[in-house]
Design an enzyme around this catalytic site. Structure first.
Site, PDB file in Angstrom:
ATOM      1  N   ASP A  11     -17.834  10.660 -23.813  1.00 18.24           N
ATOM      2  CA  ASP A  11     -19.104  11.229 -24.254  1.00 18.24           C
ATOM      3  C   ASP A  11     -18.845  12.667 -24.690  1.00 18.24           C
ATOM      4  O   ASP A  11     -17.811  13.253 -24.363  1.00 18.24           O
ATOM      5  CB  ASP A  11     -20.116  11.212 -23.083  1.00 18.24           C
ATOM      6  CG  ASP A  11     -21.456  11.798 -23.488  1.00 18.24           C
ATOM      7  OD1 ASP A  11     -21.961  11.438 -24.579  1.00 18.24           O
ATOM      8  OD2 ASP A  11     -21.995  12.644 -22.751  1.00 18.24           O
ATOM      9  N   SER A  12     -19.809  13.234 -25.392  1.00 23.18           N
ATOM     10  CA  SER A  12     -19.709  14.639 -25.768  1.00 23.18           C
ATOM     11  C   SER A  12     -19.717  15.543 -24.532  1.00 23.18           C
ATOM     12  O   SER A  12     -19.296  16.691 -24.608  1.00 23.18           O
ATOM     13  CB  SER A  12     -20.895  14.997 -26.659  1.00 23.18           C
ATOM     14  OG  SER A  12     -22.096  14.629 -26.013  1.00 23.18           O
ATOM     15  N   TYR A  43     -22.831  17.096 -29.571  1.00 22.54           N
ATOM     16  CA  TYR A  43     -22.465  16.442 -30.828  1.00 22.54           C
ATOM     17  C   TYR A  43     -23.713  16.202 -31.691  1.00 22.54           C
ATOM     18  O   TYR A  43     -23.622  16.019 -32.891  1.00 22.54           O
ATOM     19  CB  TYR A  43     -21.808  15.075 -30.564  1.00 22.54           C
ATOM     20  CG  TYR A  43     -20.372  15.099 -30.075  1.00 22.54           C
ATOM     21  CD1 TYR A  43     -19.735  16.275 -29.708  1.00 22.54           C
ATOM     22  CD2 TYR A  43     -19.648  13.904 -29.988  1.00 22.54           C
ATOM     23  CE1 TYR A  43     -18.413  16.260 -29.254  1.00 22.54           C
ATOM     24  CE2 TYR A  43     -18.329  13.884 -29.561  1.00 22.54           C
ATOM     25  CZ  TYR A  43     -17.721  15.061 -29.182  1.00 22.54           C
ATOM     26  OH  TYR A  43     -16.421  15.034 -28.740  1.00 22.54           O
ATOM     27  N   GLY A  44     -24.867  16.176 -31.024  1.00 23.32           N
ATOM     28  CA  GLY A  44     -26.109  15.724 -31.661  1.00 23.32           C
ATOM     29  C   GLY A  44     -26.586  16.543 -32.827  1.00 23.32           C
ATOM     30  O   GLY A  44     -27.427  16.105 -33.605  1.00 23.32           O
ATOM     31  N   CYS A  74     -21.506   7.903 -25.738  1.00 24.94           N
ATOM     32  CA  CYS A  74     -22.326   8.834 -26.516  1.00 24.94           C
ATOM     33  C   CYS A  74     -23.014   8.096 -27.675  1.00 24.94           C
ATOM     34  O   CYS A  74     -22.344   7.491 -28.511  1.00 24.94           O
ATOM     35  CB  CYS A  74     -21.416   9.929 -27.056  1.00 24.94           C
ATOM     36  SG  CYS A  74     -22.260  11.179 -28.002  1.00 24.94           S
ATOM     37  N   ASN A  75     -24.336   8.151 -27.710  1.00 21.49           N
ATOM     38  CA  ASN A  75     -25.072   7.493 -28.799  1.00 21.49           C
ATOM     39  C   ASN A  75     -24.720   8.112 -30.139  1.00 21.49           C
ATOM     40  O   ASN A  75     -24.605   7.420 -31.139  1.00 21.49           O
ATOM     41  CB  ASN A  75     -26.581   7.631 -28.581  1.00 21.49           C
ATOM     42  CG  ASN A  75     -27.112   6.647 -27.566  1.00 21.49           C
ATOM     43  OD1 ASN A  75     -27.727   5.663 -27.916  1.00 21.49           O
ATOM     44  ND2 ASN A  75     -26.847   6.898 -26.290  1.00 21.49           N
ATOM     45  N   THR A  76     -24.553   9.442 -30.157  1.00 18.05           N
ATOM     46  CA  THR A  76     -24.256  10.124 -31.422  1.00 18.05           C
ATOM     47  C   THR A  76     -22.895   9.683 -31.951  1.00 18.05           C
ATOM     48  O   THR A  76     -22.749   9.362 -33.139  1.00 18.05           O
ATOM     49  CB  THR A  76     -24.294  11.653 -31.197  1.00 18.05           C
ATOM     50  OG1 THR A  76     -25.554  12.003 -30.626  1.00 18.05           O
ATOM     51  CG2 THR A  76     -24.095  12.397 -32.489  1.00 18.05           C
ATOM     52  N   GLU A 153     -30.461  18.140 -18.491  1.00 22.17           N
ATOM     53  CA  GLU A 153     -29.344  18.854 -17.839  1.00 22.17           C
ATOM     54  C   GLU A 153     -29.834  19.913 -16.867  1.00 22.17           C
ATOM     55  O   GLU A 153     -29.195  20.192 -15.861  1.00 22.17           O
ATOM     56  CB  GLU A 153     -28.421  19.474 -18.903  1.00 22.17           C
ATOM     57  CG  GLU A 153     -27.718  18.394 -19.691  1.00 22.17           C
ATOM     58  CD  GLU A 153     -26.439  18.825 -20.371  1.00 22.17           C
ATOM     59  OE1 GLU A 153     -26.005  19.985 -20.199  1.00 22.17           O
ATOM     60  OE2 GLU A 153     -25.865  17.983 -21.086  1.00 22.17           O
ATOM     61  N   CYS A 185     -30.081   7.876 -26.316  1.00 17.61           N
ATOM     62  CA  CYS A 185     -29.302   9.068 -25.971  1.00 17.61           C
ATOM     63  C   CYS A 185     -28.911   8.948 -24.501  1.00 17.61           C
ATOM     64  O   CYS A 185     -29.711   8.480 -23.681  1.00 17.61           O
ATOM     65  CB  CYS A 185     -30.141  10.333 -26.194  1.00 17.61           C
ATOM     66  SG  CYS A 185     -29.327  11.853 -25.673  1.00 17.61           S
ATOM     67  N   THR A 186     -27.694   9.405 -24.206  1.00 12.04           N
ATOM     68  CA  THR A 186     -27.171   9.309 -22.840  1.00 12.04           C
ATOM     69  C   THR A 186     -28.097   9.913 -21.786  1.00 12.04           C
ATOM     70  O   THR A 186     -28.111   9.471 -20.643  1.00 12.04           O
ATOM     71  CB  THR A 186     -25.836  10.067 -22.754  1.00 12.04           C
ATOM     72  OG1 THR A 186     -25.991  11.340 -23.412  1.00 12.04           O
ATOM     73  CG2 THR A 186     -24.715   9.291 -23.385  1.00 12.04           C
ATOM     74  N   HIS A 187     -28.837  10.966 -22.177  1.00 11.89           N
ATOM     75  CA  HIS A 187     -29.600  11.719 -21.184  1.00 11.89           C
ATOM     76  C   HIS A 187     -30.962  11.106 -20.844  1.00 11.89           C
ATOM     77  O   HIS A 187     -31.570  11.463 -19.843  1.00 11.89           O
ATOM     78  CB  HIS A 187     -29.844  13.138 -21.692  1.00 11.89           C
ATOM     79  CG  HIS A 187     -28.617  13.984 -21.730  1.00 11.89           C
ATOM     80  ND1 HIS A 187     -27.494  13.633 -22.454  1.00 11.89           N
ATOM     81  CD2 HIS A 187     -28.324  15.179 -21.140  1.00 11.89           C
ATOM     82  CE1 HIS A 187     -26.578  14.575 -22.301  1.00 11.89           C
ATOM     83  NE2 HIS A 187     -27.057  15.519 -21.512  1.00 11.89           N
TER      84      HIS A 187
HETATM   85  N1  DGL Z   1     -24.336  12.372 -25.612  1.00 12.79           N
HETATM   86  C1  DGL Z   1     -25.221  12.652 -26.706  1.00 12.79           C
HETATM   87  C2  DGL Z   1     -25.886  11.346 -27.162  1.00 12.79           C
HETATM   88  O1  DGL Z   1     -25.964  10.379 -26.439  1.00 12.79           O
HETATM   89  C3  DGL Z   1     -26.267  13.677 -26.335  1.00 12.79           C
HETATM   90  C4  DGL Z   1     -25.703  15.074 -26.169  1.00 12.79           C
HETATM   91  C5  DGL Z   1     -25.129  15.652 -27.444  1.00 12.79           C
HETATM   92  O2  DGL Z   1     -25.883  15.984 -28.374  1.00 12.79           O
HETATM   93  O3  DGL Z   1     -23.905  15.733 -27.525  1.00 12.79           O
HETATM   94  O4  DGL Z   1     -26.314  11.266 -28.288  1.00 12.79           O
END
Ligand code: DGL
Length: 267
Positions: A11-12, A43-44, A74-76, A153, A185-187
């Site tokens: 993940d990012s 990364y987003g 990571c979804n991005t 976070e 998104c992961t969060h």
């Molecule tokens: N992990 C990113 C996602 O799932 C979210 C955090 C980021 O922007 O890197 O898209």
């Protein structure tokens, strides 16, 4: 033939620990090597070229650590780099977009699905493209929610401010009468309760972390690659910066404490 090699998850940053948590819950004997690119997060809001470059570097790292599969938590990165990763890697690479899209297709009754995610994920239209593969009549409404990552976070998982930010983001989706919402998104699994309280009644929330974990299990069953050891799998974490914050904030995402997070300087 059982396979004791670890699952590589990246993940990012620390958000992908929601995917590690889902994997550990349904595949407790599997070991995981987790890579969080904390020096270069988020990364987003980055360009597709940069996201691909970073993702390929991390995949090389996970391959060197003898992963049997790479899960792009990571979804991005899944939205922008999955095809590149699959071409580049000599092992299976699974992202979160397809599993999340498949579950949403199963859940929707009015064929109108909402998607929330980072700016990069939403602009890529990756979820829309995946949903169209299963049903060309599907309607979609999407919304980038850049403030939700820092809220999760910081641990602002409820309360007035969080409610009103989530309400602001999901109102247009409510107006569009979606009946299913992909948490892209992961969060967002951490904010599930607030999101559930702000969407129209009877909207099904799709958590791509649990969806991808089920797909990983199916894949290992098919290829006979489950780790058949009786022992609980190990979680080994690598980050590119500030391991203390990763340990501290990350435990909320993982649902349990962790230690010995190692820093990688030369990815
Ligand atoms: N992990 C990113 C996602 O799932 C979210 C955090 C980021 O922007 O890197 O898209």
């Amino acid at each position: 033939m059982a396979d004791s090699r670890p699952i590589g998850v990246f993940d990012s940053g620390l958000g992908g620990l929601t995917v590690a948590k889902a994997l550990r819950s349904i595949l407790p004997n599997e070991s995981i090597v987790y890579f969080g690119d904390t020096a270069r997060v988020p990364y987003g809001n980055k360009s597709s070229n940069l996201i691909k470059e970073y993702s390929l570097e991390i995949a090389d790292f996970l391959m060197k650590h003898d992963a049997k599969m790479i899960v792009v938590a990571c979804n991005t990165a899944s939205a922008l780099a999955l095809e590149e990763l699959q071409r580049h890697c000599t092992l299976p690479v699974i992202g979160v977009i397809n599993p999340g899209a498949r579950e949403a297709i199963k859940a929707t009754k009015n064929d109108h699905i909402g998607i929330i995610g980072t700016v990069a994920t939403v602009s890529s239209k990756a979820y829309e493209k995946e949903l169209q593969k299963y049903n060309t009549d599907i309607k979609t409404s999407s919304q980038a929610c850049p403030l939700l990552v820092p809220l999760a976070e910081e641990g602002w998982l409820e309360g007035e401010v969080t409610n009103s930010i989530v309400k602001h983001y999901v109102s247009p989706l409510n107006d569009d009468a979606i009946d299913t919402l992909i948490l892209g998104c992961t969060h967002y699994p951490l904010l599930k309760n607030v999101i559930a309280s702000q969407v129209n009644d009877n909207t099904t929330l799709i958590d791509s972390a649990s969806a991808v974990a089920r797909v990983v299990k199916e894949s290992f069953l098919e290829t006979d690659q489950l780790n058949d050891s009786d022992e609980k799998g190990m979680l080994t974490c690598f980050v590119t910066d500030i391991p203390m914050r990763f340990e501290d904030v990350g435990q909320r995402f993982l649902g349990s404490p962790m230690d010995h997070v190692q820093t990688v300087h030369d990815i």
